[in-house]
Scaffold this active site. Structure first.
Site: not given
Lengths: 219, 133
Positions: A79, A87-89
């Site tokens: 991620n 960042i993938c959040l």
């Protein structure tokens, strides 16, 4: 505007006073709206022992808009973009809430390192590595923690000096790289293609040599 | 003995009745118990857009029992990103009705009157607000 400054100052002070969370915040170029956050890699993960730094930008309409965060330290994680640190959040995007703080968001990043979400990847190649051969993925993540985040020395793969690093960083085997380099292709091209094809672990048996050569000729 | 009161000072103190026990208010600042979760200013202060605390900058209660400065919450609910949800629990925001005289409303810990709880003390040292309500 003033409210944003007041809230951020308070958050920085709160973080300083809290010694139990191990989260730290410091200013970059003297603006309280551009910060560097850092935290230790979580235990019992390939990130253990590393020190991870995050670039934080506080938008004008904070806290009504999420903070912008990306990793400064290179991280090998499904991620996190291995190139840019993006960042993938969800909470950094549409699941943001104004009651979240810099500290709580950094703690969320720390726990993201504990629980990768390969089905919603930021880095598709790393995610593929994670789903096809977890052991090899962890070895690479540990190696990245060692060289980029100051983590403890992982068991060093044997081989020649600086080039060996390239192979380990890509999570590949020296033997495989040597094999195709032996056919006359430049080493860095071989590393690039094998990484793209996810030529790792059990996956190696799924990919014919012809396929690799084909890709090498194409690139 | 005859005692003659020559003069006296009236002392008053108020706080919003947030349903949180008054004993919790004196714990350190980092306890976050008594600040608006959106602006981090104490409930007794005002939202960042206002200058004077009190009735002009009231609190708002959700049926989920979460409390914010009204102006802060309305600003959040006004953004598309909020999806009209409570910032704390992401449930759809429903403002709780609060009646003067304070009978408990739907959820348990939202009680009290529709305004600041006022405590006066003639010549006596200020007393803590009455327990419960």
């Amino acid at each position: 505007m003033d409210a944003r400054l007041r809230r951020v100052n308070k958050e920085i002070a709160d973080c300083k006073n809290d010694r139990t969370s191990n989260i730290s915040l410091e200013l970059i170029d003297n603006s309280p709206f551009h910060l560097r956050g850092s935290f230790p890699g979580p235990e019992d993960t390939p990130y253990q022992g590393g020190h991870f730094e995050v670039d934080i930008i506080i938008p004008d309409s904070y806290p009504f808009q999420p903070v912008k965060m990306k990793f400064i330290t290179k991280v090998y994680h499904p991620n996190v973009s291995s190139a840019s640190g993006a960042i993938c959040l969800d909470i950094l995007k549409d699941a943001w809430s104004p009651v979240l703080t810099l500290k709580s968001t950094l703690i969320s990043l720390q726990s993201l390192l504990c629980s990768p979400e390969p089905n919603d990847p930021q880095d598709a190649e790393v995610a593929k590595h994670y789903t096809t051969s977890k052991g090899s993925f962890e070895e690479t993540a540990r190696y990245w923690t060692h060289i980029y985040a100051g983590g403890p020395g992982a068991k060093d793969p044997k081989g020649s000096k600086s080039i060996r690093d390239e192979v380990a960083i890509a999570g590949l085997e020296n033997a495989h790289v040597d094999q195709f380099e032996g056919l006359g292709f430049p080493r860095n091209k071989v590393i690039d293609v094998l990484r793209r094809l996810n030529y790792r672990g059990a996956n190696v048996a799924q990919i014919s040599e012809d396929r690799v050569v084909e890709e090498l000729l194409k690139s | 003995m005859k005692v003659e009161v020559k003069h006296w000072h009236a002392v008053a103190q108020w706080r919003w009745d947030t349903g949180v026990s008054s004993d919790d208010t004196n714990k350190g600042d980092d306890d976050e118990g008594d600040v608006c979760g959106i602006c981090r200013v104490p409930y007794e202060g005002c939202c960042p857009a206002c200058k004077v605390p009190g009735d002009d900058c009231p609190l708002i209660w959700g049926e989920c029992s979460h409390v914010f400065h009204m102006h802060c919450l309305l600003k959040w609910i006004g953004t598309a990103a909020s999806k009209q949800q409570c910032p704390m629990d992401r449930r759809p925001w429903v403002t709780a009705e609060r009646k003067i005289g304070g009978s408990p409303i739907s959820t348990g810990n939202v009680t009290g009157s529709n305004g600041p709880t006022t405590i006066t003390a003639d010549a006596n040292p200020p007393r803590p607000p009455p327990p419960g309500s």
